[in-house]
Design a protein around this motif. Structure first.
Motif, PDB file in Angstrom:
ATOM      1  N   THR A  80      -5.588  -1.888 -10.390  1.00 20.76           N
ATOM      2  CA  THR A  80      -5.593  -2.511  -9.033  1.00 20.76           C
ATOM      3  C   THR A  80      -6.566  -1.437  -7.957  1.00 20.76           C
ATOM      4  O   THR A  80      -6.949  -0.566  -8.279  1.00 20.76           O
ATOM      5  CB  THR A  80      -3.990  -2.508  -8.633  1.00 20.76           C
ATOM      6  N   ASN A  82      -5.252   0.377  -6.254  1.00 18.41           N
ATOM      7  CA  ASN A  82      -4.179   1.600  -6.041  1.00 18.41           C
ATOM      8  C   ASN A  82      -5.415   2.914  -6.802  1.00 18.41           C
ATOM      9  O   ASN A  82      -5.079   3.982  -6.521  1.00 18.41           O
ATOM     10  CB  ASN A  82      -3.034   1.825  -7.084  1.00 18.41           C
ATOM     11  N   PHE A  85      -6.809   5.929  -4.833  1.00 21.22           N
ATOM     12  CA  PHE A  85      -5.927   7.176  -4.758  1.00 21.22           C
ATOM     13  C   PHE A  85      -5.965   8.120  -5.948  1.00 21.22           C
ATOM     14  O   PHE A  85      -5.343   9.255  -5.814  1.00 21.22           O
ATOM     15  CB  PHE A  85      -4.415   6.673  -4.377  1.00 21.22           C
ATOM     16  N   THR A 157       3.183   8.758  -9.095  1.00 20.29           N
ATOM     17  CA  THR A 157       1.953   8.435  -8.656  1.00 20.29           C
ATOM     18  C   THR A 157       0.918   8.086  -9.536  1.00 20.29           C
ATOM     19  O   THR A 157       0.258   6.967  -9.315  1.00 20.29           O
ATOM     20  CB  THR A 157       1.629   9.526  -7.480  1.00 20.29           C
ATOM     21  N   ALA A 160       1.521   4.604 -10.666  1.00 15.77           N
ATOM     22  CA  ALA A 160       0.996   3.600  -9.578  1.00 15.77           C
ATOM     23  C   ALA A 160      -0.472   3.437  -9.352  1.00 15.77           C
ATOM     24  O   ALA A 160      -0.879   2.267  -9.440  1.00 15.77           O
ATOM     25  CB  ALA A 160       1.520   4.147  -8.187  1.00 15.77           C
ATOM     26  N   VAL A 161      -0.991   4.515  -9.661  1.00 16.86           N
ATOM     27  CA  VAL A 161      -2.618   4.539  -9.341  1.00 16.86           C
ATOM     28  C   VAL A 161      -3.176   3.736 -10.560  1.00 16.86           C
ATOM     29  O   VAL A 161      -3.958   2.817 -10.334  1.00 16.86           O
ATOM     30  CB  VAL A 161      -3.323   5.885  -9.163  1.00 16.86           C
ATOM     31  N   GLY A 164      -0.736   0.224 -11.677  1.00 16.05           N
ATOM     32  CA  GLY A 164      -0.163  -0.379 -10.638  1.00 16.05           C
ATOM     33  C   GLY A 164       1.005  -0.571 -10.443  1.00 16.05           C
ATOM     34  O   GLY A 164       1.632  -1.696  -9.541  1.00 16.05           O
ATOM     35  N   PHE A 167       4.354   2.794  -5.834  1.00 15.36           N
ATOM     36  CA  PHE A 167       4.292   4.309  -5.408  1.00 15.36           C
ATOM     37  C   PHE A 167       5.705   4.658  -5.315  1.00 15.36           C
ATOM     38  O   PHE A 167       6.684   4.046  -4.654  1.00 15.36           O
ATOM     39  CB  PHE A 167       3.443   4.461  -4.181  1.00 15.36           C
ATOM     40  N   THR A 170       7.545   7.048   0.600  1.00 18.69           N
ATOM     41  CA  THR A 170       6.761   8.017   1.345  1.00 18.69           C
ATOM     42  C   THR A 170       7.222   9.252   1.631  1.00 18.69           C
ATOM     43  O   THR A 170       6.679  10.390   1.526  1.00 18.69           O
ATOM     44  CB  THR A 170       6.312   7.121   2.668  1.00 18.69           C
TER      45      THR A 170
END
Length: 202
Positions: A80, A82, A85, A157, A160-161, A164, A167, A170
């Motif tokens: 993705t 993502n 990052f 993370t 997520a990167v 996909g 995350f 925050t």
């Protein structure tokens, strides 16, 4: 005890991220004592020795992602947006490890048992990090404390990167950045402050 789609890829991502930390600290903890002859004979920034260990392990980590890519293709996981990052999380990972290594490499000169304690501590830390399980399975009552572990945020993370997934919140990412920055500054300060004392023990 939980069902997860594409668990082998999930697991491999966590293991690769964890190995970067573990292998770096394992070699860097003795980086000064291992190079004591060079340190005594050549005048150079001593910070370069733990730094060299981190850089070499980071290269190994990046190369090992080729194996992960094979798994991603095999399990038909779509990359993705993502992925943009990835450099950011890699930089955070790098400075987190380097800050630790500055501290423990110097401390190991003063107290030689640090190298033994490091291996024991890493075992406990492994299970306190979502390598073999997702952070979402940690009870909500303790999750805010659990996520103060920067490696928990870093591993989640990476997933997520690369995979996909979602995350981390925050607030957890912000806390991790603050902790990593503080740890790096403390490690560098500790290293510089004790450099002269270190030379008497090395």
């Amino acid at each position: 005890r939980f069902k997860m789609k594409n668990y082998p890829v999930f697991l491999l991502t966590g293991i690769l991220a964890w190995n970067f930390l573990q292998m770096s600290t394992t070699t860097a903890v003795s980086s000064l004592t291992r190079n004591y002859n060079l340190i005594r004979k050549v005048k150079m920034p001593r910070e370069i020795f733990p730094l060299a260990d981190v850089i070499s392990r980071m290269i190994e980590f990046i190369l090992s992602l080729a194996i992960l890519l094979i798994f991603i293709v095999y399990y038909k996981i779509h990359i993705t947006v993502n992925i943009i990052f990835f450099p950011i999380v890699l930089i955070l990972h790098f400075f987190f490890i380097y800050g630790i290594n500055l501290f423990i490499s110097n401390l190991n000169v003063l107290f030689r048992d640090v190298q033994r304690l490091q291996s024991v501590f890493m075992r406990f830390w492994f299970y306190a990090t979502p390598v073999i399980y997702p952070a979402s399975k940690v009870p909500e009552s303790i999750r805010s404390y659990y996520m103060l572990n920067p490696m928990a945020v870093i591993v989640e993370t990476y997933r997520a990167v690369l995979l996909g997934t979602a995350f981390p919140d925050t607030i957890y990412i912000a806390e991790a950045i603050v902790i990593i920055a503080a740890l790096y500054i403390f490690g560098l300060f500790f290293f510089i402050k004790n450099e002269r004392i270190m030379l008497k023990f090395i």
